[in-house]
Enzyme design. Structure first.
Site, short mmCIF file in Angstrom:
data_model
loop_
_atom_site.label_atom_id
_atom_site.label_comp_id
_atom_site.label_asym_id
_atom_site.label_seq_id
_atom_site.Cartn_x
_atom_site.Cartn_y
_atom_site.Cartn_z
N ASP A 1 -3.97 2.50 14.23
CA ASP A 1 -2.92 1.80 13.50
C ASP A 1 -2.63 2.52 12.19
OD1 ASP A 1 -1.18 -0.53 12.88
OD2 ASP A 1 -2.65 -0.84 11.28
N HIS B 1 0.85 1.15 11.21
CA HIS B 1 0.13 0.54 10.08
C HIS B 1 0.55 -0.92 9.92
CE1 HIS B 1 -1.83 1.47 5.92
NE2 HIS B 1 -2.16 0.27 6.36
N GLY C 1 -2.49 -5.44 9.81
CA GLY C 1 -2.57 -6.53 8.86
C GLY C 1 -1.24 -7.18 8.55
N TYR C 2 -0.24 -6.94 9.41
CA TYR C 2 1.13 -7.38 9.13
C TYR C 2 1.49 -8.72 9.74
CZ TYR C 2 4.01 -4.17 6.42
OH TYR C 2 4.62 -3.49 5.39
N ASP D 1 -22.40 0.57 6.67
CA ASP D 1 -21.74 0.38 5.38
C ASP D 1 -22.75 0.67 4.29
OD1 ASP D 1 -20.50 -0.53 3.02
OD2 ASP D 1 -19.26 -1.94 4.16
N GLU E 1 0.82 9.35 6.45
CA GLU E 1 1.89 8.42 6.78
C GLU E 1 3.02 8.62 5.76
OE1 GLU E 1 0.45 4.39 6.81
OE2 GLU E 1 -1.20 4.86 8.17
N SER F 1 0.80 -1.23 0.00
CA SER F 1 0.00 0.00 0.00
C SER F 1 0.83 1.28 0.00
CB SER F 1 -0.94 0.01 1.21
OG SER F 1 -0.21 -0.07 2.42
N THR G 1 -13.04 0.85 6.89
CA THR G 1 -13.46 1.29 5.57
C THR G 1 -12.26 1.66 4.71
OG1 THR G 1 -14.71 2.99 4.36
CG2 THR G 1 -13.77 3.64 6.45
N ARG H 1 -8.04 3.03 6.90
CA ARG H 1 -7.20 4.03 6.26
C ARG H 1 -7.19 5.28 7.12
NH1 ARG H 1 -5.13 0.49 3.94
NH2 ARG H 1 -4.87 0.17 1.68
#
Length: 381
Positions: free
Chosen positions: A226, A248, A251-252, A142, A231, A45, A169, A202
């Site tokens: 996060d 961030h 998801g790592y 949503d 960034e 990303s 989102t 995000r």
């Protein structure tokens, strides 16, 4: 064939070297010169894939090993007949586990609260399913879904009235439902006293300047970030105000990143019209030393206390927060540029494995509680 890849993508050589020469480059520093003679580009990303990067190049395939695609100029790629692919859902489990770890760190039992989710795609949808399976009262916002797809859909205002709000989102700046600065002064002031706000989607979905201003007067709010705006050069003032901050990396998890690599490899093989010759089951052995135990006297049969013990053994989220704050202190002392430190934390992130890799030994826990822990992802024996 030349394949240029973000240096932080795991097993990229193991998967792609069978197809061509793999060249690793720092994702945020990737330039047009780096990709000019590349046939394929594999990113995460932090790389903006747009005309400035690709004009005049030989690139015919772009793969992003991420769920999100807002860093890809999709219209440009389509106009140039450049095939592109993403990895939807690859790290959804990792992000959901981050949310659970954050709540455990803050000692917030999610079972009796009203839980709000903003964005119920791959990540938010998975979190929703797990919370519902654990008997939690969940409200979702949503605008891209229907009540047939999610019976707990409601308004944004209703979600903001919840005790815990978790945001998942994507960043959307156009169309009928833009998410850019979806949460700003008005929405932040709506939050109830003591509310928990978590953002793992995000950064710019929350107006970070507005959040800083609100937190300067509302010390009751408990915020976990996060993702940030912008960034890697985030607001150090805002970092000081949040209870938990990380660079961030929700998801790592190693498993999530590996899923992304494999999914893009499969998409690239499809693009090349060849059969995949590598797989994670072949390349990644089972985790050793994966046995977990709990102090059942200390937990006293409380399933939330059991969950806290287990999650802390697997994922030390407090260490992520501490490392980011150490970088901030070094930057304020002039010893490092903060943005470089932020990216360094991502580049050298410790190998975090997901809950399903571990076996839990339980003796005096009910079958219902075992099933509850299995919803979290643990293997109970």
């Amino acid at each position: 064939m030349k394949i240029v890849a973000d240096e932080n993508i795991p097993l990229v050589e193991a998967f792609f070297s069978r197809l061509g020469e793999v060249v690793r480059i720092p994702g945020r520093a990737m330039t047009a010169e780096d990709v000019q003679d590349a046939d394929a580009l594999i990113v995460r990303s932090v790389t903006k894939v747009n005309p400035a990067l690709l004009d005049g190049s030989n690139v015919k395939f772009v793969g992003t090993c991420t769920i999100g695609v807002d860093h890809l100029d999709q219209h440009y790629l389509d106009s140039k007949s450049i095939r592109w692919a993403s990895a939807p859902g690859c790290n959804a489990n990792s992000v959901v586990e981050y949310v659970y770890a954050a709540l455990c760190h803050l000692n917030i039992n999610w079972l009796p609260v009203k839980f709000g989710i903003i964005g119920c795609g791959n990540v938010g949808g998975l979190l929703y399913k797990r919370l519902k399976a654990q008997g939690v009262d969940v409200r979702c916002y949503d605008p891209n879904l229907t009540s047939a797809q999610n019976p707990d859909l409601t308004s944004l205002d209703d979600v903001l009235a919840c005790d815990v709000i978790s945001m998942h989102t994507p960043l959307v700046t156009t169309g009928d439902h833009p998410s850019f600065h979806l949460i700003s002064h008005r929405e932040l002031h709506q939050l109830k006293k003591g509310a928990v706000l978590i953002n793992c989607g995000r950064g710019a979905v929350i107006d970070n300047q507005a959040l800083l201003e609100v937190l300067q007067s509302r010390t009751d709010l408990r915020v976990v970030l996060d993702v940030w705006e912008p960034e890697p050069d985030i607001s150090l003032e805002l970092l000081d105000k949040v209870l938990l901050g990380s660079p961030h990396i929700a998801g790592y998890s190693y498993d999530g990143k590996l899923n992304g690599t494999e999914m893009i490899y499969q998409s690239f093989c499809q693009h090349m019209n060849i059969a995949p010759q590598a797989s994670l089951t072949e390349l990644v052995p089972s985790l050793e030393n994966n046995q977990l135990r709990i102090d059942e006297k200390k937990s006293a049969g409380d399933i939330f206390e059991i969950a806290k013990q287990l999650i802390r053994q697997v994922y030390d989220i407090e260490a992520d927060d501490a490392r980011l704050r150490d970088i901030a202190r070094d930057a304020m002392a002039g010893r490092i540029h903060f943005g470089e430190g932020f990216d360094g934390l991502r580049k050298f992130y410790p190998k975090r494995r997901e809950f399903h890799n571990y076996q839990v030994h339980l003796e005096s826990v009910t079958q219902a509680d075992k099933q509850w822990l299995q919803v979290l992802g643990f293997c109970c024996v």
